[in-house]
Design an enzyme around this catalytic site. Structure first.
Site, mmCIF file in Angstrom:
data_model
loop_
_atom_site.group_PDB
_atom_site.id
_atom_site.type_symbol
_atom_site.label_atom_id
_atom_site.label_comp_id
_atom_site.label_asym_id
_atom_site.label_seq_id
_atom_site.Cartn_x
_atom_site.Cartn_y
_atom_site.Cartn_z
ATOM 1 N N PHE A 102 2.172 -1.489 -35.208
ATOM 2 C CA PHE A 102 3.282 -1.783 -36.124
ATOM 3 C C PHE A 102 3.310 -0.729 -37.219
ATOM 4 O O PHE A 102 2.287 -0.472 -37.866
ATOM 5 C CB PHE A 102 3.139 -3.182 -36.745
ATOM 6 C CG PHE A 102 4.324 -3.524 -37.610
ATOM 7 C CD1 PHE A 102 5.538 -3.857 -37.037
ATOM 8 C CD2 PHE A 102 4.236 -3.484 -39.006
ATOM 9 C CE1 PHE A 102 6.653 -4.150 -37.829
ATOM 10 C CE2 PHE A 102 5.336 -3.775 -39.797
ATOM 11 C CZ PHE A 102 6.550 -4.111 -39.209
ATOM 12 N N ASP A 155 -2.224 5.327 -39.354
ATOM 13 C CA ASP A 155 -1.479 4.435 -40.240
ATOM 14 C C ASP A 155 -2.488 3.464 -40.855
ATOM 15 O O ASP A 155 -2.927 2.514 -40.214
ATOM 16 C CB ASP A 155 -0.415 3.692 -39.417
ATOM 17 C CG ASP A 155 0.360 2.683 -40.257
ATOM 18 O OD1 ASP A 155 -0.099 2.340 -41.359
ATOM 19 O OD2 ASP A 155 1.409 2.222 -39.777
ATOM 20 N N LYS A 192 0.461 -1.019 -49.094
ATOM 21 C CA LYS A 192 -0.159 -2.321 -49.348
ATOM 22 C C LYS A 192 -1.192 -2.325 -50.488
ATOM 23 O O LYS A 192 -0.812 -2.417 -51.646
ATOM 24 C CB LYS A 192 -0.736 -2.877 -48.054
ATOM 25 C CG LYS A 192 0.370 -3.273 -47.058
ATOM 26 C CD LYS A 192 -0.192 -4.029 -45.907
ATOM 27 C CE LYS A 192 0.841 -4.326 -44.835
ATOM 28 N NZ LYS A 192 1.757 -5.417 -45.168
#
Ligand SMILES: Cc1ncc(COP(=O)(O)O)c(C=O)c1O
Length: 399
Positions: free
Chosen positions: A135, A220, A249
């Site tokens: 993702f 990522d 995040k």
């Protein structure tokens, strides 16, 4: 009293489903709803609230920066951005930084960087190999890079140049490589795909293959970065260095901020190639600077590693005792319990009723990603609720 859920159903686009709770306040690992009910937050804004809620270091930095300077433009220098950039470069294996606002934007920038590198340094190579169940965000390029078909299908035609292989399968990745391949884009641990931890030798083998083939390795670390997996960056767990890394995040514990870092040899952007009005603004980067400094100074990655050992042992105990739990997987403070059936939503709703927020990362898996500051007492408290709920939902006697 305003019915906020009615307001949402009346005026919002239907992009996702929400849990039946309106949260109004948070402190540490706790949040409160509009009725004053208290919850233990083991979801932390999808692994984002690295310092928990309303951390004084962050709250004070934000208030001070808000009184000082919130926005200029990237046409000018601003100090918090430069301080954070320097800190990230000093504490990672990468040399150069670009700031964005979200994980998707950081990955979008990484895709552009890889394509420009391929165009200039590898005869126009433009294909990026990604993983199934990966993702990377919700922009057109990042849903295309992601490995879940249902996120993509309604939005075709998608940009070309993304190839997917099973995660944790080096032979598949080798077979998918050709002269058009410019980069491999992977999460070091797949978060949204269900907390999938690769075998120890997978990423080192990917690194060797990328070197042999002159292909960039882009990691990522939007979910895994900043101590989440027990090291400041998850690549450290595997003893490798990426060429490009994306972050978001945990970087500012909930204030929107993201970054792309690259090694000097592939930092090929030149003026005009990329940009963002908000990217790296003084407010967000001051937040990021104070949060990252705190994470490093307080050795929160080491704490997450120790918490991870504890969780591993406690979660295996739950797995041993309950039929419903078939396996557990994770690292640091990012874990998933695999269920024998699609009972994730039921588990989440029952936990919520009992004041614990967890997430059904897949219909048949429950994810735990509490803030890095979570205490052992809080871990024990949450695990006790979770086990009770799993036992109830499982309905079967102990194994
Ligand atoms: C690994 C990974 N990359 C990218 C993203 C997208 O980040 P954002 O929602 O900030 O765009 C996420 C979000 O969950 C993620 O987990």
């Amino acid at each position: 009293m305003t019915d906020w859920r009615e307001v949402e159903s009346r005026v919002f686009m239907k992009t996702g489903r929400r849990l039946p709770v309106v949260l109004v306040r948070g402190e540490g690992c706790r949040v409160w709803d509009e009725d004053g009910k208290r919850y233990l937050d083991f979801f932390g804004g999808t692994a984002t609230a690295s310092l928990g809620h309303s951390h004084p270091v962050l709250a004070e930095a934000l208030a001070d920066q808000a009184r000082t300077l919130i926005i200029t433009s990237n046409l000018m220098y601003t100090i918090p951005q430069l301080q954070l950039g320097e800190l990230l470069v000093e504490h990672s294996c990468l040399d150069r930084v670009y700031f964005a606002n979200s994980g998707a934007e950081a990955n979008e920038a990484a895709v552009k960087l890889a394509r420009k590198w391929g165009r200039e340094r590898k005869d126009g190579a433009y294909e990026i190999i990604c993983a199934l169940d990966g993702f990377h965000g919700r922009t057109l390029a990042t849903i295309t890079a992601s490995g879940t078909d249902r996120y993509k299908e309604p939005f075709a035609p998608l940009p070309p140049g993304f190839v997917h292989v099973p995660y944790n399968d080096i032979e598949a990745l080798k077979n998918a490589t050709n002269e058009q391949t410019c980069a491999v884009l992977l999460e070091p641990v797949q978060g949204e795909g269900g907390v999938n931890v690769p075998d120890d030798d997978y990423l080192p083998a990917v690194r060797r293959w990328c070197d042999e083939q002159n292909v960039l390795l882009m990691l990522d670390e939007v979910q895994t970065g900043f101590g989440r997996c027990g090291t400041l960056f998850a690549y450290e767990l595997f003893g490798i260095e990426p060429d490009v890394m994306t972050l978001a995040k945990g970087i500012a514990s909930g204030v929107p901020l993201a970054a792309v870092l690259a090694k000097e040899h592939c930092a090929v952007f030149t003026p005009g190639d990329h940009g963002s009005t908000y990217g790296g603004n003084p407010l967000a980067t001051r937040a990021g600077y104070e949060v990252v400094k705190h994470i490093i100074e307080q050795r929160l990655p080491e704490k997450a590693a120790a918490d991870g050992d504890y969780l591993e042992q406690r979660l295996h105990g739950i797995e041993d005792r309950l039929e419903l739990v078939t396996s557990v997987r994770g690292a640091g403070l990012l874990w998933a319990l695999q269920l024998s059936r699609e009972a994730g939503e039921q588990v989440v709703l029952r936990c919520l009723e009992r004041g614990l927020i967890v997430n059904n990362v897949r219909p048949d898996a429950v994810r735990l990603c509490p803030p890095l500051i979570v205490s052992r007492e809080e871990l024990d408290e949450g695990l006790a609720v979770l086990e009770e709920v799993l036992a109830e939902v499982g309905g079967a006697p102990a194994k």
